[in-house]
Design a protein around this motif. Structure first.
Motif, PDB file in Angstrom:
ATOM      1  N   LEU A   1     -10.586  -1.292  -3.092  1.00 35.96           N
ATOM      2  CA  LEU A   1     -11.512  -2.532  -2.528  1.00 35.96           C
ATOM      3  C   LEU A   1     -10.609  -3.219  -1.810  1.00 35.96           C
ATOM      4  CD1 LEU A   1     -13.901  -4.221  -3.480  1.00 35.96           C
ATOM      5  CD2 LEU A   1     -12.557  -5.334  -4.954  1.00 35.96           C
ATOM      6  N   ALA A   2      -9.200  -3.507  -1.980  1.00 28.14           N
ATOM      7  CA  ALA A   2      -8.244  -4.283  -1.374  1.00 28.14           C
ATOM      8  C   ALA A   2      -8.303  -3.934   0.221  1.00 28.14           C
ATOM      9  CB  ALA A   2      -6.853  -3.991  -1.795  1.00 28.14           C
ATOM     10  N   PHE A   3      -8.280  -2.591   0.298  1.00 32.47           N
ATOM     11  CA  PHE A   3      -8.452  -2.132   1.786  1.00 32.47           C
ATOM     12  C   PHE A   3      -9.679  -2.483   2.354  1.00 32.47           C
ATOM     13  CE2 PHE A   3      -9.504   1.296   4.813  1.00 32.47           C
ATOM     14  CZ  PHE A   3      -8.307   1.345   5.532  1.00 32.47           C
ATOM     15  N   TYR A   4     -10.935  -2.405   1.940  1.00 32.10           N
ATOM     16  CA  TYR A   4     -11.843  -2.725   2.561  1.00 32.10           C
ATOM     17  C   TYR A   4     -12.120  -4.297   2.937  1.00 32.10           C
ATOM     18  CZ  TYR A   4     -13.602   2.046   2.197  1.00 32.10           C
ATOM     19  OH  TYR A   4     -13.633   3.502   2.448  1.00 32.10           O
ATOM     20  N   VAL A   5     -11.403  -4.927   2.147  1.00 28.79           N
ATOM     21  CA  VAL A   5     -11.405  -6.506   2.224  1.00 28.79           C
ATOM     22  C   VAL A   5     -10.521  -7.080   3.478  1.00 28.79           C
ATOM     23  CG1 VAL A   5     -10.760  -8.636   0.988  1.00 28.79           C
ATOM     24  CG2 VAL A   5     -12.112  -7.005  -0.285  1.00 28.79           C
TER      25      VAL A   5
ATOM     26  N   PRO B   1      -4.181  -0.696  -8.812  1.00 24.48           N
ATOM     27  CA  PRO B   1      -5.526  -0.854  -9.307  1.00 24.48           C
ATOM     28  C   PRO B   1      -6.357  -1.408  -8.161  1.00 24.48           C
ATOM     29  CG  PRO B   1      -4.239  -1.447 -10.992  1.00 24.48           C
ATOM     30  CD  PRO B   1      -3.180  -1.325  -9.951  1.00 24.48           C
ATOM     31  N   LEU B   2      -7.450  -0.984  -7.879  1.00 23.28           N
ATOM     32  CA  LEU B   2      -8.539  -1.701  -6.872  1.00 23.28           C
ATOM     33  C   LEU B   2      -7.837  -1.678  -5.439  1.00 23.28           C
ATOM     34  CD1 LEU B   2      -9.841  -4.568  -9.051  1.00 23.28           C
ATOM     35  CD2 LEU B   2     -10.952  -2.379  -8.742  1.00 23.28           C
TER      36      LEU B   2
ATOM     37  N   PHE C   1       0.760  -1.147   0.004  1.00 24.35           N
ATOM     38  CA  PHE C   1      -0.107   0.241  -0.314  1.00 24.35           C
ATOM     39  C   PHE C   1       0.886   1.122   0.050  1.00 24.35           C
ATOM     40  CE2 PHE C   1      -3.179  -2.961   0.815  1.00 24.35           C
ATOM     41  CZ  PHE C   1      -4.436  -2.306   0.424  1.00 24.35           C
ATOM     42  N   ARG C   2       2.273   0.948  -0.224  1.00 25.24           N
ATOM     43  CA  ARG C   2       2.984   2.351  -0.152  1.00 25.24           C
ATOM     44  C   ARG C   2       2.826   3.005  -1.478  1.00 25.24           C
ATOM     45  NH1 ARG C   2       8.669   1.856   2.241  1.00 25.24           N
ATOM     46  NH2 ARG C   2       9.251   1.949   0.230  1.00 25.24           N
TER      47      ARG C   2
END
Lengths: 307, 375
Positions: free
Chosen positions: A111-115, A107-108, A102-103
């Motif tokens: 979404l990855a964060f919320y997952v 793409p997406l 996450f640095r």
């Protein structure tokens, strides 16, 4: 005058509020401590029955005493400790490596964060139920070191991940670039600069993983197999459900609390020593200008400015 | 757009020595163009300042040279060899970062030693070299301190010592004086420039501070909106701005915007809407009568003529809006029919202007001080 008096009232009110807050926080714990020193006839309510004594503390460690749970508690404690260490270590590594991704933007990413965060939002009992169903469907038996540990790691990752995001937020990427500039390749810069600067965050992830597993009941209780030794929370819950609650549980509560306090003190001590090494900033104009010629090679030796 | 001043070395004719940026372009993933078609040649031993407002692409240019951004197109050549595909740690360039980027977990000495350690220099030798470098910047007494226990100026010196021990071919400085107090800034300008002269190194310095650029540079590259507007020595930049942007960005320029009304040989006369007429020498300009044109006149070149008279060439009747006393000089904020003008006169003359806001005066300047601007 009037104005001053009003400020004083506010201070008193806040002071009283703070004291009440402390009482609310710590009285239950202290009450538990006091009750653990009851005599042999002691029960779990105030006031004391019988003399003051160490009976229940003995019972905690000596399984030969009548109706002692020492054996179960000790094996559950050891089991809890090891599995919590494992959870802490796995959470630390996974949360750290995840946060590294996450640095940079990808793409997406949202979404990855919320997952990742989803595991934090889902009620523990439901997560455990789902996991239990899933493994049953896959034909794999539940067990502490597989399903229980796994589910707790999934729960712990978002906590460790959030800690790491906070760390990266305050992190100056130029420091890494400076290391690259000075001849460190990517691996070297990671080892020499990145890791030493963010290890406290990784350690924070470990503590989260450890503590969550150490305290967890909801998930673990559904994901253990009946035959193996359980964790401390599950064991204690079992004791309170199946047998009469006795002051040895209070002694146990006190013992684990003291252990936690000791660990925290130890960690703070280590971190404190490390931070003191780096001292506080100096912003003295005299020192700034007392350094004399500075860059001019031909100038005389600068006066000593080391304080 | 990339107009070059008189002192500019022509990139292609300079052979293989020095740094060359060839059609360098950077477009960020979002589509923002940070650097567009930048061509620049810098010789070894030259002090070049990239100057421009924030977001003009100067820092991105520097970061591409250092290897911290990858160019979208174009090439970066150092002594004829392309750096584009070279990892930052292999490049013979080092950067002094804006906030110094010292390693907070290492002492001053360990910070300076870092580069040598990475290059595999033995313990004894790197210690000796680093202490020498610290001595050069006057900090050998503080070698055991951690960066946080240093003042801004001291951190700056450590950052310099740290890059200099690695003996870079080109030193890149990103707003190196931006974090310092003004007094210290003024002193570090001189020190940095002296150091560069002693070392004979190529320095590429990024700043948004006009004064800093003028005082330090051999050549200034003025950038705006991802493009180079002018490359020239400080005197040329200050007195002969090539474009309106340069004239405005360098400050204290009067810009007269109007139409060409006369043309004889290389001399043009431009008149604006308020009847201000300015003559200017513009050799090689094809502007013909009737076309729009802009002329810059430096505020410092403007003289105040007390008598108010009829229209004249290179002169304007103005109303005083505000008299600003600045110690060494007085800035007269003027207006000609709503168009703002500025005149700078010596500080001693303040008594004769004090309190005269609202009065009319006449200003004039010499033809040589007019400079035709490009859009």
């Amino acid at each position: 005058m009037r104005r001053r008096r009003r400020t004083d009232w506010a201070k008193w009110a806040l002071g009283i509020y703070f004291v009440l807050f402390l009482i609310f926080l710590y009285t239950p714990m202290m009450l538990m401590g006091v009750l653990s020193f009851q005599g042999v006839y002691g029960a779990i309510t105030f006031p004391f029955r019988g003399p003051v004594g160490l009976r229940w503390w003995h019972a905690l460690f000596d399984s030969s005493l009548p109706s002692s749970h020492a054996a179960e508690i000790q094996s559950a404690g050891a089991q809890s400790l090891w599995v919590s260490f494992a959870a802490g270590a796995i959470v630390a590594v996974l949360a750290f490596t995840l946060s590294m991704a996450f640095r940079r933007k990808f793409p997406l990413q949202g979404l990855a964060f919320y997952v990742i965060m989803l595991a934090l939002m889902t009620p523990g009992y439901l997560l455990a139920l789902g996991t239990q169903l899933f493994w049953k469907f896959m034909g794999i038996d539940t067990s502490l070191w597989k399903t229980a540990l796994g589910t707790n790691v999934v729960w712990g990752i978002p906590f460790g991940f959030l800690v790491m995001l906070a760390v990266w937020n305050r992190y100056d990427y130029h420091i890494e670039e400076a290391a690259r500039d000075l001849g460190a390749d990517q691996k070297r810069a990671f080892r020499e600069v990145t890791l030493p600067l963010v290890w406290t965050g990784i350690f924070g992830g470990f503590l989260f993983g450890f503590t969550l597993m150490w305290n967890d009941y909801d998930r673990t209780v559904l994901l253990l197999s009946g035959s193996e030794a359980s964790t401390l929370p599950v064991q204690i819950a079992g004791l309170t459900l199946t047998t009469a609650i006795r002051p040895d549980l209070y002694a146990l509560g006190m013992a684990t609390t003291l252990l936690s306090l000791f660990t925290i003190a130890l960690v703070l001590g280590v971190v404190g020593v490390r931070l003191r090494l780096r001292a506080t900033p100096v912003h003295k104009v005299e020192e700034e200008f007392g350094l004399g010629g500075g860059l001019e090679v031909e100038s005389e030796a600068p006066p000593s400015s080391a304080s | 757009m990339a107009t070059e001043g008189a002192a500019t070395a022509v990139p292609s004719s300079s052979g293989v020595s020095g740094l060359d940026l060839v059609k360098l372009t950077k477009v960020f993933p979002g589509g923002g163009v940070a650097v567009s078609d930048v061509n620049l040649h810098v010789d070894h031993g030259e002090y070049v300042v990239l100057l421009g407002p924030s977001g003009c692409g100067k820092t991105t240019t520097l970061r591409m040279i250092g290897g911290h951004e990858f160019p979208t197109s174009g090439d970066i050549l150092l002594d004829g060899e392309s750096l584009v595909y070279m990892q930052p740690h292999k490049r013979p360039t080092t950067t002094v970062f804006q906030h110094f980027a010292l390693f907070p977990h290492r002492t001053v000495l360990q910070n300076v030693e870092f580069g040598l350690k990475m290059h595999g220099v033995g313990k004894e030798e790197r210690r000796k070299t680093s202490l020498e470098a610290l001595e050069m910047v006057g900090l050998e007494q503080l070698s055991d301190r951690y960066p946080r226990a240093l003042s801004g100026g001291q951190q700056q010196r450590v950052a310099l010592a740290r890059v200099l021990v690695t003996k870079p071919t080109a030193l890149l400085l990103d707003e190196p004086l931006g974090d310092l107090d003004r007094l210290l800034q003024l002193r570090m300008r001189v020190e940095l420039r002296n150091l560069q002269r002693q070392l004979g190194l190529m320095f590429l310095h990024v700043t948004h501070n006009q004064e800093e650029a003028l005082s330090m540079a051999d050549r200034i590259v003025v950038m705006n909106d991802a493009r180079i507007h002018q490359i020239a020595d400080p005197l040329t930049i200050a007195t002969k701005p090539a474009t309106e942007l340069v004239a405005r960005f360098m400050g204290d320029n009067n810009i007269i915007r109007g139409k060409v009304v006369e043309r004889e040989g290389t001399r043009l006369v431009v008149e604006d809407d308020h009847g201000v007429r300015v003559s200017v020498q513009a050799p090689g300009e094809a502007t013909s009568v009737g076309e729009p044109a802009m002329v810059a006149v430096r505020a410092a070149a403007v003289e105040v003529v007390e008598n108010v008279g009829g229209p004249a060439l290179n002169s304007a009747e103005c109303e005083i809006v505000f008299v600003e006393f600045l110690g060494d000089l007085v800035k007269l904020h003027l207006t000609v029919g709503g168009e703002r003008m500025l005149a700078k006169v010596p500080g001693e003359r303040y008594p004769s202007f004090r309190g005269r806001e609202g009065e009319k005066i006449r200003i004039s300047w010499r033809e040589d001080d007019g400079q035709l601007l490009h859009a």
